[in-house]
Scaffold this motif. Structure first.
Motif, mmCIF file in Angstrom:
data_model
loop_
_atom_site.group_PDB
_atom_site.id
_atom_site.type_symbol
_atom_site.label_atom_id
_atom_site.label_comp_id
_atom_site.label_asym_id
_atom_site.label_seq_id
_atom_site.Cartn_x
_atom_site.Cartn_y
_atom_site.Cartn_z
ATOM 1 N N ASN A 44 -2.355 -5.712 -7.099
ATOM 2 C CA ASN A 44 -2.206 -5.843 -5.644
ATOM 3 C C ASN A 44 -1.384 -4.720 -5.019
ATOM 4 N N TYR A 55 -2.098 -1.009 -3.514
ATOM 5 C CA TYR A 55 -3.194 -0.143 -3.064
ATOM 6 C C TYR A 55 -2.687 1.291 -2.916
ATOM 7 N N LEU A 63 -4.847 -0.625 5.796
ATOM 8 C CA LEU A 63 -6.016 -0.629 4.900
ATOM 9 C C LEU A 63 -7.315 -0.576 5.703
ATOM 10 N N ALA A 69 0.864 -1.189 0.000
ATOM 11 C CA ALA A 69 0.000 0.000 0.000
ATOM 12 C C ALA A 69 0.894 1.230 0.000
ATOM 13 N N VAL A 105 -9.298 4.772 -1.266
ATOM 14 C CA VAL A 105 -8.392 3.639 -1.515
ATOM 15 C C VAL A 105 -8.685 3.110 -2.909
ATOM 16 N N TRP A 106 -7.644 2.977 -3.742
ATOM 17 C CA TRP A 106 -7.878 2.474 -5.088
ATOM 18 C C TRP A 106 -6.661 1.721 -5.593
ATOM 19 N N LYS A 107 -6.849 1.025 -6.695
ATOM 20 C CA LYS A 107 -5.742 0.384 -7.400
ATOM 21 C C LYS A 107 -5.743 0.922 -8.831
#
Ligand code: SF4
Ligand code: SF4
Ligand code: SF4
Length: 187
Positions: free
Chosen positions: A181, A183, A159, A8, A169-171
């Motif tokens: 995977n 973040y 998270l 992340a 929160v995004w990808k």
């Protein structure tokens, strides 16, 4: 349950110092002119005529449905059980099919070795119980690495806290169905 490694980025902390890029390059002897991780810049106009600069780290997203794995004719590129997308150099024939297949531009060709290369989540380091080099070096603790299947891991807690605090929160490019995977967390 298997481990599932992920990272992340708490992007509000990134100051674009590029320590991550340098430490990764030094740790893995990445060839001149290439990097396994980058920092991109984005300028946003906000209310009342103010501007804000965002710094967005990136590296291989270790996608669950990785196009680079699908196109690899030798299975050199493969999904490991711990979530890492890995290139087995002994099986890579240097065909380069995987390089344009990655929608995140995360791969490059290592001319010295004749193989495709990208971020490995620092597999040899984490096997020794160490953090990835980029996460260790980052002065702002932007990069949080760990096992998202372990609720007590730092990444799971970060998270969870982001969700509780209603942070964004995004990808990257989730619309592509690659199931990345990495973040991104922002206030
Ligand atoms: S980011 Fe690109 S190189 Fe990494 S797993 Fe996904 S498709 Fe493959
Ligand atoms: S360059 Fe190597 S890893 Fe990439 S598709 Fe060809 S054999 Fe697979
Ligand atoms: S996890 Fe390791 S290989 Fe990947 S970008 Fe960070 S330092 Fe480089």
């Amino acid at each position: 349950m298997n481990k599932k490694y992920a990272m992340a980025y708490i992007i509000d902390r990134c100051i674009d110092c590029k320590a991550c890029m340098v430490s990764c390059k030094a740790e893995w002897n990445v060839p001149e002119d290439f990097f396994r991780t980058h920092i991109d810049q984005g300028l946003k106009k906000e209310l009342h005529g103010k501007f804000r600069m965002d710094f967005l780290p990136s590296q291989c997203n270790h996608c669950d449905k990785a196009p680079c794995v699908t196109v690899c004719p030798t299975k050199a590129s493969h999904n490991r059980e711990d979530g890492i997308v890995y290139v087995d150099r002994s099986r890579c024939v240097g065909c380069k099919y995987c390089i344009p297949s990655c929608p995140y531009d995360a791969r490059f060709y290592n001319h010295d070795l004749g193989v495709a290369e990208k971020c490995t989540f620092c597999l040899p380091r984490i096997a020794d119980g160490l953090e990835p080099a980029c996460a260790t070096t980052c002065p702002g603790n932007v990069r949080v690495f760990g096992d998202i299947n372990d609720p007590a891991s730092e990444i799971s807690m970060v998270l969870g806290a982001a969700k509780e605090n209603k942070q964004k929160v995004w990808k990257l490019r989730e619309d592509l169905g690659t199931l990345p995977n990495i973040y991104y967390i922002q206030k």
